[in-house]
Design a protein around this motif. Structure first.
Motif, PDB file in Angstrom:
ATOM      1  N   PHE A   1       0.928  -1.043  -0.057  1.00 56.88           N
ATOM      2  CA  PHE A   1       0.213   0.036  -0.124  1.00 56.88           C
ATOM      3  C   PHE A   1       0.839   1.253  -0.132  1.00 56.88           C
ATOM      4  N   ALA A   2       0.135   2.306  -0.592  1.00 55.65           N
ATOM      5  CA  ALA A   2       0.805   3.738  -0.244  1.00 55.65           C
ATOM      6  C   ALA A   2       0.279   4.208   1.199  1.00 55.65           C
ATOM      7  N   ARG A   3       0.454   5.245   1.707  1.00 51.01           N
ATOM      8  CA  ARG A   3       0.125   5.805   3.041  1.00 51.01           C
ATOM      9  C   ARG A   3      -0.564   7.226   2.363  1.00 51.01           C
ATOM     10  N   VAL A   4      -1.784   7.644   2.944  1.00 54.77           N
ATOM     11  CA  VAL A   4      -2.259   8.948   3.033  1.00 54.77           C
ATOM     12  C   VAL A   4      -1.215   9.956   3.823  1.00 54.77           C
ATOM     13  N   ALA A   5      -0.804  10.955   3.124  1.00 57.16           N
ATOM     14  CA  ALA A   5       0.074  11.922   4.033  1.00 57.16           C
ATOM     15  C   ALA A   5      -0.756  12.722   4.732  1.00 57.16           C
TER      16      ALA A   5
ATOM     17  N   ALA B   1     -14.191  13.722   7.198  1.00 57.57           N
ATOM     18  CA  ALA B   1     -15.317  12.868   6.612  1.00 57.57           C
ATOM     19  C   ALA B   1     -15.250  13.013   5.071  1.00 57.57           C
ATOM     20  N   ILE B   2     -14.616  14.129   4.395  1.00 55.84           N
ATOM     21  CA  ILE B   2     -14.346  14.340   2.854  1.00 55.84           C
ATOM     22  C   ILE B   2     -13.243  13.490   2.414  1.00 55.84           C
ATOM     23  N   GLY B   3     -13.567  12.825   1.196  1.00 52.70           N
ATOM     24  CA  GLY B   3     -12.188  12.129   0.604  1.00 52.70           C
ATOM     25  C   GLY B   3     -11.566  12.962  -0.184  1.00 52.70           C
TER      26      GLY B   3
ATOM     27  N   GLU C   1      -5.796   9.664 -17.129  1.00 52.35           N
ATOM     28  CA  GLU C   1      -6.298   8.404 -17.103  1.00 52.35           C
ATOM     29  C   GLU C   1      -7.836   8.635 -16.941  1.00 52.35           C
ATOM     30  N   PRO C   2      -8.600   7.799 -17.594  1.00 54.54           N
ATOM     31  CA  PRO C   2     -10.112   8.133 -17.493  1.00 54.54           C
ATOM     32  C   PRO C   2     -11.074   7.594 -16.247  1.00 54.54           C
ATOM     33  N   ASP C   3     -10.435   6.596 -15.720  1.00 56.77           N
ATOM     34  CA  ASP C   3     -11.160   5.654 -14.776  1.00 56.77           C
ATOM     35  C   ASP C   3     -10.329   5.328 -13.599  1.00 56.77           C
ATOM     36  N   VAL C   4      -9.690   5.896 -12.864  1.00 55.23           N
ATOM     37  CA  VAL C   4      -8.660   5.240 -11.777  1.00 55.23           C
ATOM     38  C   VAL C   4      -9.646   5.209 -10.387  1.00 55.23           C
ATOM     39  N   TRP C   5      -9.460   4.113  -9.945  1.00 51.55           N
ATOM     40  CA  TRP C   5      -9.989   3.740  -8.672  1.00 51.55           C
ATOM     41  C   TRP C   5      -9.024   3.615  -7.641  1.00 51.55           C
ATOM     42  N   LEU C   6      -9.186   4.075  -6.201  1.00 50.25           N
ATOM     43  CA  LEU C   6      -8.517   3.481  -5.120  1.00 50.25           C
ATOM     44  C   LEU C   6      -9.221   2.453  -4.230  1.00 50.25           C
ATOM     45  N   SER C   7      -8.379   1.579  -3.783  1.00 53.16           N
ATOM     46  CA  SER C   7      -8.760   0.628  -2.901  1.00 53.16           C
ATOM     47  C   SER C   7      -8.210   1.013  -1.367  1.00 53.16           C
ATOM     48  N   GLY C   8      -8.786   1.295  -0.192  1.00 54.42           N
ATOM     49  CA  GLY C   8      -8.382   1.702   1.008  1.00 54.42           C
ATOM     50  C   GLY C   8      -8.862   1.170   2.080  1.00 54.42           C
ATOM     51  N   TYR C   9      -7.984   1.162   3.238  1.00 58.63           N
ATOM     52  CA  TYR C   9      -8.316   1.147   4.617  1.00 58.63           C
ATOM     53  C   TYR C   9      -8.485   2.627   5.205  1.00 58.63           C
ATOM     54  N   TRP C  10      -9.667   3.407   4.818  1.00 57.17           N
ATOM     55  CA  TRP C  10      -9.706   4.789   4.846  1.00 57.17           C
ATOM     56  C   TRP C  10      -9.573   5.237   6.375  1.00 57.17           C
ATOM     57  N   PHE C  11     -10.316   4.758   7.229  1.00 58.79           N
ATOM     58  CA  PHE C  11      -9.994   5.206   8.586  1.00 58.79           C
ATOM     59  C   PHE C  11      -9.986   3.982   9.772  1.00 58.79           C
ATOM     60  N   TRP C  12     -10.677   2.860   9.318  1.00 60.62           N
ATOM     61  CA  TRP C  12     -10.332   1.854  10.336  1.00 60.62           C
ATOM     62  C   TRP C  12      -9.694   0.719   9.787  1.00 60.62           C
ATOM     63  N   ASP C  13      -9.043   0.006  10.482  1.00 59.94           N
ATOM     64  CA  ASP C  13      -8.324  -1.083   9.793  1.00 59.94           C
ATOM     65  C   ASP C  13      -9.246  -2.386   9.676  1.00 59.94           C
ATOM     66  N   TRP C  14     -10.304  -2.124   9.610  1.00 60.44           N
ATOM     67  CA  TRP C  14     -11.387  -3.570   9.421  1.00 60.44           C
ATOM     68  C   TRP C  14     -12.483  -2.966   8.681  1.00 60.44           C
ATOM     69  N   SER C  15     -12.344  -1.861   7.911  1.00 61.92           N
ATOM     70  CA  SER C  15     -13.240  -1.534   7.030  1.00 61.92           C
ATOM     71  C   SER C  15     -12.663  -0.944   5.842  1.00 61.92           C
TER      72      SER C  15
ATOM     73  N   GLN D   1      -3.357   6.309   6.881  1.00 63.96           N
ATOM     74  CA  GLN D   1      -4.023   5.056   6.236  1.00 63.96           C
ATOM     75  C   GLN D   1      -3.589   4.482   4.975  1.00 63.96           C
ATOM     76  N   ARG D   2      -4.147   3.346   4.593  1.00 64.33           N
ATOM     77  CA  ARG D   2      -3.390   2.581   3.534  1.00 64.33           C
ATOM     78  C   ARG D   2      -4.399   2.615   2.340  1.00 64.33           C
ATOM     79  N   TYR D   3      -3.741   2.609   1.176  1.00 66.25           N
ATOM     80  CA  TYR D   3      -4.526   2.541   0.043  1.00 66.25           C
ATOM     81  C   TYR D   3      -3.640   2.102  -1.319  1.00 66.25           C
TER      82      TYR D   3
END
Length: 694
Positions: free
Chosen positions: A199-203, A220-222, A237-251, A282-284
Motif C-alpha cells: 500500500f501507499a499511505r495517506v500523507a 469526513a471528506i475524501g 487516465e479516464p477511470d482510476v480507482w483507489l482501494s483503501g482502509y480509509w479510517f479503520w483497519d477493519w473496513s 491509512q493505507r490505499y
C-alpha cells in the motif's frame, strides 16, 4: 455325513431340523439377492460431452451437448409414470463455456433415496466456466497508447479485441457482481495497479470536515495529500480507482478518483465518501490504471474501444478468459440434488447459489476464480458443502443462512471438510471463508488460511464450529477476529470447540484476535480449542454468560482478555434506546421457548445490562506469552477457576506442536478433559477423492 449346506454355520443352528435349515438358507439367499440388486435399482443415466449434440438421446454413445438439454431430459424422464430410482448426469471431460447458468428448480428435484446427481464421468476432468476465452492476441502498435505505457512494458504487452471474442458487457470496474476479471493459466490476473504490492499511505487529509472518533482524528471528506510522484502520471487516465482502509483497519472501500492536482499533490475522491471517513497514515492502492501496467500478470480493459491489454505471466499465455456470467449453477426451491467432482470457475459473482429446498450437496468440487464467493446457501434445510477446495474468490468462501430465530428452529446447513484459502481478493473485509446466520448450522473439519480479514463470521443462535484448523488469516487488517461475532446479546447457544488456531496476527490498529466475542457478544462457549501463537486468543469484549473452558493456550498475547466496555465507551449502545436493546426487542426473548433456553437473557434488563456478568474462565492451560488482560471493572463479572498457568503441563511434544497431555500432566487433577486433536482439520474421504486436479 453329508456335505454342509453353503448357508449353514458351524453353530447349534446347523444341527437344527432340515426344515429350519432350509428356511434359513432361503432367508439368507433372499437377503443376498436384495443386496446384489440394490445397485441396479431402476434409474436413469444421461451423458453430456463438449462434442455432443442436443439432438442426440443423451446416451453414453450419443451424448447431449449442453447442460440445459440434460436438465430437460431429466425433467421429462422423472414425469414418466414408471420412473423411479436415482438419476445421474455424467459430464464427459473438457471445458464447458456456459452461455447461461444451469438453473435448477423444484421440478429438477430428486428424493432422499433417489437423488439427482450432476457429476464428472469416471475420473475425467470437467470444468464449467463462466468466462470467454480470449485468443486473438497481437502486438500493440498504436504509438499514443505505447507512450501511455511504462517504457519497460511496451515490448511485453499484447492486445485483443474482446468484442470479437463475444464479450459485449464490460460490467463495472469495482461494483460487486458486475466487475469483469481476467484469468490466465487458472489464476486471477491483476488489474493494473500501483504499488504492485502492499500500500501507499495517506500523507494528510484535507477535506475540510474534521471528525474525531474514539479520540482519533480524521476527515469526513475524501480529499488527501499523497507523498509520491507516481499519481501525477494518472492525470490523463479516464477511470482510476483507489482501494483503501480509509479510517479503520477493519473496513475497506473502493472509490473512484474525481480529480488529481499534481501541483499540490492532492487526490479528490468522487462521492459518496466512505462512511467512516479518512485519516492520515491509512493505507490505499490505485487500480484500473493503464499507466501502471508494468509487470507480468497485469491487465487493463479499454471499455470505450473494447480492447484488452495484457502483459502475460511468466509461465506464458496458454489460456486466458474474461469473466462473463455472474454465476454457474443456481438451485432454487429444489431438493436432493448433488453436484460432484467439477471444476467451477470464472464468474463475476458467486459460483453456486442455493435457495429454499432441502438436501442439496455441493461435494468434491474445486471452486476458484469467482468474483464473489464460492457457494451461497439461503433458506431451506440441510444443504451442505463438503470436501471442496475453494480458492481465489473475490469475496468469501461459503455462506450458510437458514433457520428460524423466532422459533429457534435449526436449518442444519453445513460446511464440512473443505479447504478454503486465498479468498477475499477484491472485497477484503467481512467476506469470510464461512459465514453463518440464522439457527443451527455447522462448520466442521475445514482448513482455512491466507486471507486479509476474518475466517468465520457468525450471526444467530445454536451454531457449531468444531474441528477446524485456521491459520494466517487477518493478515491485512486490525481489530479483527479469525472467528468473529458481536454487538448482540441475543446471539446465544453458539459453540466453538476442538479447533486449532495458530499463527495469527494483524498489522492494523489493535491487531488480531483468534476468537473475538466483540461488543458484548454473549452466551458463547469456547471449549477444548488449541491456540498457538494466536495473538489475543480468547477475547470477551464486555459480554455476558460466556464460557472459556478446557482450552490450551501457547505463546498467546494474552491468552484471555475480558473488558467492561459497556460501562465505558460503548455505554450508549447498551443503554435504553441503543442498538443492543433494540436487537433484544426484535426477538421473543421472554417467550417460554427463549426463556427456557436462555434464562439469563430473559432477565437481562433487570441485571444492569451494561455490565459484563456470568462469564467463566475455567480449567484452561496457558504456557508462555501472557495469561490474562482483565479490565478492573470486569472483575466482578468473571469467575476464574482451576486454570493451569505458566506451569509445565507436560505436553507430549511441544517442539513438534503436539500439545496432547502426557499421563502425568498436572492438568488432569484439575479436571481437564482430553482434546481430540487427532480429529482436527481435513479428513480424506470419498468427497475429497472426487476433487478435480487444479
Amino acid at each position: 455325513m453329508s456335505a454342509q449346506h453353503p448357508f449353514q454355520h458351524p453353530c447349534p443352528l446347523s444341527r437344527a431340523p432340515h426344515t429350519m435349515a432350509f428356511a434359513l438358507a432361503f432367508t439368507l439367499a433372499l437377503a443376498a439377492w436384495t443386496w446384489l440388486n440394490a445397485a441396479t435399482l431402476p434409474g436413469a443415466d444421461f451423458f453430456v460431452a463438449t462434442d455432443g449434440n442436443d439432438a442426440h438421446p443423451g446416451s453414453e454413445a450419443q451424448p447431449f451437448a449442453t447442460l440445459q438439454r440434460a436438465r430437460d431430459a431429466v425433467r421429462q424422464w422423472r414425469t414418466a409414470p414408471d420412473a423411479s430410482g436415482p438419476v445421474t448426469v455424467h459430464l464427459r471431460g473438457g471445458v464447458y463455456e456456459l452461455n447461461r447458468p444451469l438453473a435448477l428448480t423444484v421440478e429438477d428435484s430428486g428424493t432422499k433415496d433417489a437423488p439427482v446427481v450432476w457429476r464428472n464421468y469416471a475420473s475425467e476432468r470437467v470444468a464449467l466456466s463462466g468466462g470467454r476465452r480470449i485468443g486473438n492476441w497481437g502486438r500493440v502498435t498504436d504509438q499514443d497508447l505505447l507512450e501511455r505505457l511504462p517504457a519497460a512494458a511496451r515490448e511485453h504487452v499484447f492486445q485483443a479485441d474482446v468484442k470479437a471474442a463475444g464479450v459485449a458487457d464490460f460490467g463495472e470496474v469495482a461494483t460487486a457482481e458486475t466487475r469483469i476479471e481476467l484469468f490466465c493459466n487458472g489464476r486471477p490476473m491483476t488489474l493494473a495497479r500501483w504499488p504492485n504490492d502492499g500500500f501507499a499511505r495517506v500523507a494528510e487529509v484535507t477535506g475540510g470536515k474534521p471528525i474525531k472518533v474514539h479520540g482519533i482524528t480524521g476527515d469526513a471528506i475524501g480529499k488527501f495529500v499523497y507523498d509520491d510522484e507516481q499519481p501525477a502520471r494518472w492525470a490523463a487516465e479516464p477511470d482510476v480507482w483507489l482501494s483503501g482502509y480509509w479510517f479503520w483497519d477493519w473496513s475497506d472501500g473502493r472509490q473512484r478518483i474525481q480529480a488529481i492536482d499534481p501541483a499540490t499533490r492532492t487526490i479528490e475522491l468522487e462521492p459518496p465518501h466512505h462512511n467512516y471517513g479518512y485519516r492520515k497514515g491509512q493505507r490505499y492502492f490505485a487500480f484500473n490504471v493503464l499507466a501502471e501496467l508494468d509487470s507480468p500478470g497485469e491487465w487493463y480493459l479499454d471499455r470505450q474501444r473494447g480492447v484488452l491489454y495484457f502483459w502475460p505471466p511468466e509461465d506464458g499465455l496458454n489460456e486466458a478468459a474474461l469473466s462473463v456470467l455472474p454465476t454457474l449453477i443456481t438451485v432454487e426451491n429444489a431438493s436432493w440434488i448433488t453436484v460432484r467432482g467439477l471444476l467451477l470457475e470464472n464468474t463475476r459473482a458467486t459460483a453456486v447459489t442455493i435457495g429454499g429446498g432441502q438436501g442439496v450437496r455441493i461435494g468434491g468440487c474445486l471452486i476458484r476464480n469467482a468474483g464473489g464467493g464460492g457457494v451461497a446457501i439461503r433458506g431451506g434445510v440441510n444443504h451442505g458443502v463438503i470436501g471442496c477446495d475453494i480458492t481465489q474468490t473475490g469475496e468469501g468462501g461459503i455462506s450458510l443462512n437458514g433457520g428460524d430465530r423466532a422459533t429457534l428452529t435449526p436449518a442444519e446447513h453445513f460446511a464440512e471438510n473443505n479447504h478454503i484459502h486465498h479468498y477475499a481478493r477484491l472485497q477484503r473485509t467481512y467476506r469470510p471463508a464461512v459465514g453463518l446466520s440464522g439457527v443451527g448450522n455447522r462448520v466442521s473439519h475445514n482448513l482455512i488460511h491466507d486471507a486479509p480479514h476474518t475466517a468465520i463470521l457468525l450471526g444467530g443462535n445454536e451454531h457449531l464450529i468444531e474441528f477446524n484448523e485456521i491459520h494466517h488469516v487477518c493478515q491485512e487488517t486490525g481489530d479483527v477476529g479469525a472467528f468473529y461475532m458481536g454487538r448482540d446479546w441475543t446471539m446465544r447457544g453458539n459453540r466453538i470447540r476442538h479447533n486449532y488456531f495458530h499463527e495469527l496476527s494483524g498489522p492494523g490498529l489493535h491487531g488480531a484476535m483468534a476468537v473475538y466475542l466483540d461488543d458484548a457478544a454473549s452466551g458463547t462457549t469456547v471449549f477444548g480449542n488449541v491456540f498457538y501463537r494466536a495473538s489475543r486468543a480468547a477475547f470477551i469484549g464486555g459480554g455476558r454468560d460466556n464460557v472459556v473452558e478446557n482450552n490450551v493456550f501457547v505463546e498467546c498475547q494474552p491468552s484471555v482478555h475480558v473488558d467492561a466496555r459497556g460501562l465505558g465507551w460503548m455505554h450508549a449502545t447498551v443503554a435504553p434506546g441503543g442498538t443492543m436493546p433494540q436487537r433484544l426487542a426484535a426477538v421473543p426473548y421472554q417467550s417460554p421457548l427463549w426463556s427456557t433456553r436462555y434464562p439469563e437473557l430473559a432477565r437481562i434488563l433487570d441485571e444492569n445490562p451494561p455490565a459484563p456478568r456470568g462469564n467463566r474462565v475455567v480449567r484452561n492451560i496457558s504456557v508462555g506469552g501472557t495469561w490474562l488482560n482483565l479490565e478492573k471493572a470486569a472483575e466482578p463479572g468473571v469467575v476464574f477457576e482451576a486454570n493451569l498457568i505458566d506451569k509445565d503441563p507436560r505436553f507430549a511434544d511441544a517442539d513438534s506442536r503436539n500439545f496432547q497431555l502426557r499421563p502425568d500432566s498436572p492438568a488432569w487433577e484439575l479436571g481437564f478433559q482430553k482434546i481430540p486433536v487427532e480429529q482436527i482439520g481435513l479428513r480424506q474421504d470419498e468427497w475429497r477423492d472426487a476433487r478435480p486436479a487444479p
